[in-house]
Motif scaffolding. Structure first.
Motif, short mmCIF file in Angstrom:
data_model
loop_
_atom_site.label_atom_id
_atom_site.label_comp_id
_atom_site.label_asym_id
_atom_site.label_seq_id
_atom_site.Cartn_x
_atom_site.Cartn_y
_atom_site.Cartn_z
N LEU A 1 1.38 6.17 5.28
CA LEU A 1 0.69 5.80 4.04
C LEU A 1 -0.11 4.51 4.16
N ALA A 2 -0.42 4.12 5.37
CA ALA A 2 -1.25 2.93 5.57
C ALA A 2 -2.59 3.13 4.89
N SER A 3 -3.16 2.06 4.36
CA SER A 3 -4.44 2.17 3.67
C SER A 3 -5.52 2.64 4.60
N ARG A 4 -5.36 2.32 5.91
CA ARG A 4 -6.27 2.84 6.92
C ARG A 4 -5.44 3.51 8.00
N HIS B 1 1.84 17.26 -4.49
CA HIS B 1 3.22 17.72 -4.53
C HIS B 1 3.71 18.16 -3.15
N GLU B 2 2.80 18.67 -2.30
CA GLU B 2 3.19 19.02 -0.94
C GLU B 2 3.52 17.76 -0.15
N ARG B 3 2.74 16.73 -0.35
CA ARG B 3 3.01 15.47 0.35
C ARG B 3 4.30 14.82 -0.18
N LEU B 4 4.58 14.97 -1.45
CA LEU B 4 5.83 14.45 -2.01
C LEU B 4 7.02 15.18 -1.40
N GLN B 5 6.90 16.49 -1.26
CA GLN B 5 7.98 17.25 -0.61
C GLN B 5 8.18 16.76 0.82
N ALA B 6 7.09 16.54 1.54
CA ALA B 6 7.19 16.04 2.90
C ALA B 6 7.82 14.65 2.93
N ALA C 1 0.84 -1.21 0.00
CA ALA C 1 0.00 0.00 0.00
C ALA C 1 0.87 1.25 0.00
N ALA C 2 1.92 1.25 0.78
CA ALA C 2 2.81 2.42 0.83
C ALA C 2 3.54 2.60 -0.49
N ARG C 3 4.00 1.53 -1.09
CA ARG C 3 4.68 1.64 -2.39
C ARG C 3 3.75 2.23 -3.44
N ALA C 4 2.51 1.76 -3.45
CA ALA C 4 1.56 2.28 -4.44
C ALA C 4 1.33 3.77 -4.24
N GLU C 5 1.22 4.21 -3.00
CA GLU C 5 1.00 5.63 -2.74
C GLU C 5 2.23 6.46 -3.08
N VAL C 6 3.43 5.94 -2.79
CA VAL C 6 4.65 6.66 -3.17
C VAL C 6 4.70 6.82 -4.69
N ARG C 7 4.40 5.77 -5.41
CA ARG C 7 4.41 5.87 -6.88
C ARG C 7 3.41 6.91 -7.36
N ARG C 8 2.26 6.99 -6.72
CA ARG C 8 1.26 7.99 -7.11
C ARG C 8 1.79 9.39 -6.82
N LEU C 9 2.42 9.58 -5.66
CA LEU C 9 2.96 10.90 -5.31
C LEU C 9 4.09 11.30 -6.25
N ILE D 1 10.89 15.72 11.81
CA ILE D 1 10.52 14.37 11.37
C ILE D 1 9.05 14.08 11.66
N PRO D 2 8.55 14.28 12.88
CA PRO D 2 7.11 14.07 13.09
C PRO D 2 6.24 15.01 12.26
N ARG D 3 6.71 16.25 12.08
CA ARG D 3 5.92 17.21 11.30
C ARG D 3 5.79 16.77 9.85
N GLN D 4 6.89 16.35 9.25
CA GLN D 4 6.84 15.93 7.85
C GLN D 4 6.06 14.62 7.69
N GLN D 5 6.13 13.75 8.68
CA GLN D 5 5.32 12.53 8.62
C GLN D 5 3.84 12.87 8.62
N ALA D 6 3.45 13.85 9.44
CA ALA D 6 2.04 14.24 9.51
C ALA D 6 1.57 14.85 8.19
N ILE D 7 2.42 15.65 7.55
CA ILE D 7 2.05 16.23 6.25
C ILE D 7 1.91 15.12 5.21
N LEU D 8 2.84 14.19 5.20
CA LEU D 8 2.77 13.07 4.26
C LEU D 8 1.48 12.28 4.45
N ALA D 9 1.05 12.12 5.69
CA ALA D 9 -0.15 11.31 5.98
C ALA D 9 -1.45 12.03 5.65
N ASP D 10 -1.40 13.34 5.48
CA ASP D 10 -2.61 14.15 5.28
C ASP D 10 -3.06 14.10 3.82
N ARG D 11 -4.03 13.28 3.53
CA ARG D 11 -4.48 13.09 2.14
C ARG D 11 -5.35 14.22 1.63
#
Length: 289
Positions: A282-285, A120-125, A29-37, A105-115
């Motif tokens: 990037l967990a599916s849930r 492009h903002e999540r990719l930067q995070a 699931a994480a790989r698929a989301e990274v590829r999309r980002l 690190i926690p801040r960027q993880q939170a941005i990445l998780a925010d769908r």
């Protein structure tokens, strides 16, 4: 000490290795989301600094600091945290307004998780997260003796004189390259499940977990990076009189032998922990708290 000159530095070789280790441990699931980002890369508007893979993401924050200095100057203090090794460890030290690696690190993880955010903002995070976890595992990005994490400590390495070198650069480049290219090579696909579980163990809360990991790197700077350097004061803190005319240190073969296992462990831990944080983000849930 006829040591080969390294071709790549921590900012390139070791970071890319952490990216490879992380990619190998991502969930489907994480790989698929990274590829999309990754498809949102044009939105970053950094054509000189591409992100086409996790390995690219691992070096993107350093690339944009050089190629797009005006746009990314704000991120300069996010790559390190000068925590004094002469005092008790304090993860909150030298982190004004969250401008330090352990806060980001926690801040960027939170941005990445925010769908709800643009891709492009999540990719930067994602790139910041991958890179900063790597930076935090370089001991002299955490440990300090009021010398900018060893940047003000001159040291010779092989044929390279102390006029050309400093302790921080040696850990960033020459020492990292030597440690990571010595056999047996670190193979991302061969990191065992037991290793992964050990490296990922600890608190569930990301800030607490990051503090624990930071303490590990800080301990290496306190116990290896500084005291094992031949020819420099071992007192803590360095007396002012010695600081004004600091002896030139030397990285000896014994120093390298003691530092090499730490470098290899830190890179392996960093890649595994990147995967842990990205998998959570990037967990599916969403993970329950």
């Amino acid at each position: 000490m006829c040591w080969a000159q390294p071709a790549l530095a921590w900012g390139e070789y070791a970071h890319r290795l952490t990216g490879s280790i992380a990619w190998n441990q991502l969930t489907p699931a994480a790989r698929a989301e990274v590829r999309r980002l990754l498809r949102a890369e044009p939105g970053l508007q950094t054509p000189e600094c591409r992100i086409t893979s996790t390995e690219d993401a691992s070096v993107w924050p350093d690339c944009v600091r050089g190629q797009y200095r005006d746009r990314f100057a704000f991120s300069a203090p996010w790559h390190y945290q000068n925590i004094n090794v002469c005092e008790p460890f304090d993860v909150a030290a030298k982190c004004w307004n969250g401008d330090c690696v352990t806060a980001q690190i926690p801040r960027q993880q939170a941005i990445l998780a925010d769908r709800t955010r643009p891709a492009h903002e999540r990719l930067q995070a994602f790139a910041f997260l991958v890179h900063f976890v790597g930076d935090m595992h370089q001991p002299l990005h955490l440990g300090d003796k009021s010398d900018l994490g060893g940047n003000n400590v001159r040291a010779a390495f092989g044929f390279k004189s102390p006029e050309r070198m400093n302790l921080h650069r040696i850990w960033d480049s020459e020492l990292a390259e030597r440690a990571l290219t010595e056999p047996p090579a670190i193979a991302p696909q061969r990191i065992t499940l037991a290793q992964r579980r050990a490296f990922a163990s600890g608190p569930i809360d990301t800030p607490a977990r990051v503090g624990l990991w930071a303490r590990e790197a800080w301990d290496i700077s306190r116990n290896v990076a500084y005291p094992e350097l031949q020819g420099t004061p071992d007192s803590c803190p360095i007396p002012d009189a010695a600081r004004r005319d600091l002896p030139r240190g030397m990285v000896t073969p014994d120093y390298v032998a003691k530092a090499t296992p730490a470098v290899r462990d830190q890179v392996t831990k960093a890649g595994t922990r990147i995967a842990l944080l990205v998998n959570e983000a990037l967990a599916s849930r969403p993970r329950r708290r």
